[in-house]
Design a protein around this motif. Structure first.
Motif, PDB file in Angstrom:
ATOM      1  N   ASN A  86      -1.237   7.810   1.195  1.00  0.00           N
ATOM      2  CA  ASN A  86      -0.496   7.242   0.084  1.00  0.00           C
ATOM      3  C   ASN A  86      -1.343   6.150  -0.571  1.00  0.00           C
ATOM      4  O   ASN A  86      -2.191   5.535   0.068  1.00  0.00           O
ATOM      5  CB  ASN A  86       0.826   6.649   0.572  1.00  0.00           C
TER       6      ASN A  86
ATOM      7  N   VAL B 250      -1.183  14.590  -3.011  1.00  0.00           N
ATOM      8  CA  VAL B 250       0.129  14.013  -2.771  1.00  0.00           C
ATOM      9  C   VAL B 250       0.837  14.943  -1.802  1.00  0.00           C
ATOM     10  O   VAL B 250       0.942  16.151  -2.049  1.00  0.00           O
ATOM     11  CB  VAL B 250       0.943  13.883  -4.076  1.00  0.00           C
TER      12      VAL B 250
ATOM     13  N   HIS C 129       4.198  16.065   0.026  1.00  0.00           N
ATOM     14  CA  HIS C 129       5.657  16.004   0.014  1.00  0.00           C
ATOM     15  C   HIS C 129       6.171  16.514   1.363  1.00  0.00           C
ATOM     16  O   HIS C 129       5.707  17.536   1.872  1.00  0.00           O
ATOM     17  CB  HIS C 129       6.232  16.872  -1.104  1.00  0.00           C
TER      18      HIS C 129
ATOM     19  N   ARG D 232       0.015  11.841 -10.558  1.00  0.00           N
ATOM     20  CA  ARG D 232       0.880  12.222  -9.440  1.00  0.00           C
ATOM     21  C   ARG D 232       0.801  11.192  -8.305  1.00  0.00           C
ATOM     22  O   ARG D 232       1.813  10.883  -7.673  1.00  0.00           O
ATOM     23  CB  ARG D 232       0.470  13.602  -8.901  1.00  0.00           C
TER      24      ARG D 232
ATOM     25  N   LYS E  56       3.942   8.943  -6.881  1.00  0.00           N
ATOM     26  CA  LYS E  56       4.356   8.817  -5.486  1.00  0.00           C
ATOM     27  C   LYS E  56       4.276   7.371  -5.025  1.00  0.00           C
ATOM     28  O   LYS E  56       5.106   6.925  -4.219  1.00  0.00           O
ATOM     29  CB  LYS E  56       3.503   9.701  -4.576  1.00  0.00           C
TER      30      LYS E  56
ATOM     31  N   THR F 111      12.422   9.413  -9.855  1.00  0.00           N
ATOM     32  CA  THR F 111      12.140   8.900  -8.510  1.00  0.00           C
ATOM     33  C   THR F 111      13.429   8.705  -7.725  1.00  0.00           C
ATOM     34  O   THR F 111      13.506   9.065  -6.538  1.00  0.00           O
ATOM     35  CB  THR F 111      11.358   7.575  -8.602  1.00  0.00           C
TER      36      THR F 111
END
Length: 306
Positions: free
Chosen positions: A102, A123, A125, A181, A185, A242
């Motif tokens: 991150n 990124v 998920h 992206r 995040k 978000t």
């Protein structure tokens, strides 16, 4: 074709296990009890649909790694550059180096070691956790890797990575706007991680308390302002997007940064919130809530923290 999984936490173990399932040659870089358990017991992949134990090849030192085609960097952010630098020094040079951390700086750290054409940012998920020394569990939303080459126009590394992930039935998407992206995040993970650590509560408690939810919105807005000043072109409704994403999380979900801070361990506070402090100070963007949270969360580190 050989794939190195650099780090044996939940993210590395999950995707490493998926790649092994697909018949790939995978080697883990691991330490301590995790290394011993991987060698003696293999890795157990646990999902809602299955539980399978797979044999694993694991090494303790960078110098023990074989030549590799892909390197998935799944270590903590502060461990990333020293390992990449050591790999480069001894001639372990992947054609694709994927960062999974991150934050917005990891791919730049790898590019310094292997070159712009090798560094691929991603990124991740999904929520992953170690349910035992060698058992990784996935919960909640479908795991997915969104990736792109932020510093290179060459398509070869990302195309090869796409074929690799497809062959392992790993959901993925190639993005030409990977830095956007990553910032998107960052808005999410920094907010739920910092506020969750401050409240010492999982996301289900934070998002349903009206006052705390307002603080979440404030922190998201501050991070968004810094990103905009840095040239990031967010979707107009990024804050609402978000929140919609966060509202889908399992109620008991926490972030790795939150768990580390709550345990008094070194965490990724620097790359998730510290970067906002540094950039906002450089650009003169007011971020009072981010500064408050950063100062108080940093005080919760153990003596050997950063």
């Amino acid at each position: 074709m050989t794939i190195a999984i650099i780090g044996s936490g939940a993210v590395g173990c999950y995707f490493g296990a998926k790649l092994i399932q697909a018949g790939n040659d995978v080697v883990f870089l691991a330490r301590g009890e995790r290394l011993e358990k991987l060698r003696s017991e293999g890795i157990t992949l646990q999902t809602e649909e299955q539980r399978e134990t797979l044999p694993v090849r694991a090494v303790e030192r960078v110098s023990e790694l074989p030549p590799v085609d892909f390197a998935f960097f799944c270590v903590k952010a502060w461990q990333l550059q020293p390992i990449a630098r050591e790999m480069n020094e001894i001639g372990i040079l992947p054609s694709c180096a994927l960062t999974t951390q991150n934050g917005v700086e990891a791919a730049g750290d790898v590019a310094q070691c292997f070159g712009d054409d090798v560094a691929v940012a991603s990124v991740i998920h999904g929520f992953f956790e170690m349910a035992g020394p060698s058992t990784v569990r996935h919960i909640g939303i479908e795991p997915k890797i969104i990736f792109g080459a932020p510093y290179s126009a060459k398509k070869t590394p990302t195309e090869e990575l796409s074929r690799l992930l497809a062959g392992a039935d790993i959901a993925h998407k190639q993005s030409d706007e990977i830095m956007v992206r990553l910032w998107e995040k960052l808005i999410m993970v920094s907010t739920i991680g910092a506020i969750g650590a401050m409240a010492r509560q999982p996301v289900g408690r934070s998002r349903t308390d009206a006052t705390v939810r307002n603080y979440m919105r404030t922190l998201m807005t501050e991070i968004h302002s810094v990103g905009c000043a840095a040239g990031v072109q967010f979707p107009n409704d990024i804050i609402e997007q978000t929140f919609k994403f966060i509202d889908r999380f399992p109620a008991d979900a926490t972030t790795s940064m939150q768990r580390d801070i709550m345990a008094g361990n070194q965490s990724e506070l620097e790359c998730q919130l510290g970067v906002i402090i540094r950039l906002s100070d450089e650009m003169g963007i007011p971020t009072p809530l981010a500064h408050f949270l950063y100062a108080f969360l940093k005080m919760q580190y153990t003596a050997d923290g950063p």
